[in-house]
Design an enzyme around this catalytic site. Sequence first.
Site: not given
Ligand code: PEP
Ligand code: MG
Length: 555
Positions: A188, A415, A486
């Site tokens: 955090h 992911e 991303c």
């Molecule tokens: C991620 O999981 O890294 C991603 C970019 O998607 P979110 O954070 O929206 O799950």
């Molecule tokens: Mg994600």
Amino acid sequence: MTMMERELSGIGVGRGLVVGDVRRMPDPLPEPPPALSSLTPDAELLRAKEALTETSADLRDRGVRAGGLAQEVLDALALMADDPMLLADVTARIGKGATAERAVFDAFAAFASIMEAAGGYMAERAGDLSDVANRVIARILGVAAPGVPESATPYVLVARDLAPADTALLDYDIVQALVTTEGGPTSHTAILAREKGLPAIVGAKEAAGLVDGDVILVDAADGEIVVHPSAERIKNALREDSERRLSRAQSTGPGRLSDGHAVALLANVGSPDSAGAASEASAEGVGLFRTEFLFLDAESAPSVEAQQAQYESVFEQFAGQKVVVRVLDAGADKPLPFLTDDREENPALGLRGIRALFAHEEILRDQLTAIHRASLSTHADVWVMAPMISTVDETIKFVSMCHEIGLTNAGVMVETPSSALLAQHIIAEADFVSVGTNDLTQYTVAADRLLGTVAALQDPWNPAVLRLIHEVGRAGAAAGKPVGVCGEAAADPLLAVVLVGLGATSLSMSPIALADVREELSRHTLSEARKLAEIAVSASNAVDAKRGVSSALKR
Ligand code: PEP
Ligand code: MG
């Protein structure tokens, strides 16, 4: 090096460099002993009442001075100290012979367990009660109150870690930097520091020996603390820092390594408003448009027309640039009532992302149709991708549906460990892939990304995560297809270089991080990035991976 000068290290957050005086956060108070009081109950009650009233007045006072969100937090804490039920409990305990400090301690603990049992928001606030109890007890005992020290002059705050109530109190004009002996890079505290641009070093165990008044140099970019730095050391460090700032300010334009190798720097956006910040930070487009953020309040699936209008207002801001639209990623922390089932016990492992969309195919088709129509009526280069892919079959199904509707650039997010390990087969079926490091980390280490108790595990520097990304990078290079990243990892400048070394061809992040990442990339060649990536993937844990890369750069 002068006699006094010594170096400590930890995990740096952000880029800043600061020289300042240490102020320590007082250690937590020990539990008051349960011994019986030698005073009369009336005298004990007076001690307790005075401390409760003074604490509440002090909290309100600080709130007025701080204003904004901090005032709301502090007023809520003051209300706890004022609570009449709590005073009744303190009075009863004192009546049975307890000391004021023990009665306050026990009464607050009893109050906290009631709040914990209530669950939800109440349970989350229970931790704040011990903070208030400690303040009251410190007053009764006449010792320094725990929490962020008050000061009229700037200082570097050294603490074990910060509680949420402490972070609300930080005055960024006074606290120049933060050093914690505990906590990891995704704690955090670290997230807050990154968001506020406060230079911080977390997990610096040896900083436990620092005392008030020590002069220290905090270099967040290198994760280094110099205690009693020499005048020359300070001069050199400040010069390097100002060169860094200058080159950051000058580094606009497209992302490039020092050898000219292009790495597109894109923005993560969630709404037409946030798209504005992306263009201001000279993003080269959007690498992740989180469409589910537009519909978090919707009770029913939005119509094709309503969606088209929303997408157009984002696309219009990126004429001639790439916009990667992610189809609705519903589930877990982003429930959409028309797509998700709130009775699942483990929603992060449930019918989320593409799984929920395949279960409601008409919603997916409507969304793809709306994206396609919006792409035809605007001038952005629209790509589309699916979240939470774990199999090749899901990839084939999604990509063919997109192509059928007329969306020619269709990719998938990596992911899950399964999609990373199958990257070669997945990328053969997709036009591109984009690695979501937030979820990839959560699923690799099997630790809920929303849960504070396992937050230290949520570190994308974990070599296990980096090895999976390497699989994806290799598969992308072999197929000659783009590999984006991303997740939050792309926003860490040093990790961004490693990601490029692992094969990322573009990086997408919150706009605030773009300048630092652009600047760091411009310092390295592709072959250096690959060497750094090799160091990181060969490490045995996240801390060593980051340290290994930092020290290779110092050599
Ligand atoms: C991620 O999981 O890294 C991603 C970019 O998607 P979110 O954070 O929206 O799950
Ligand atoms: Mg994600």
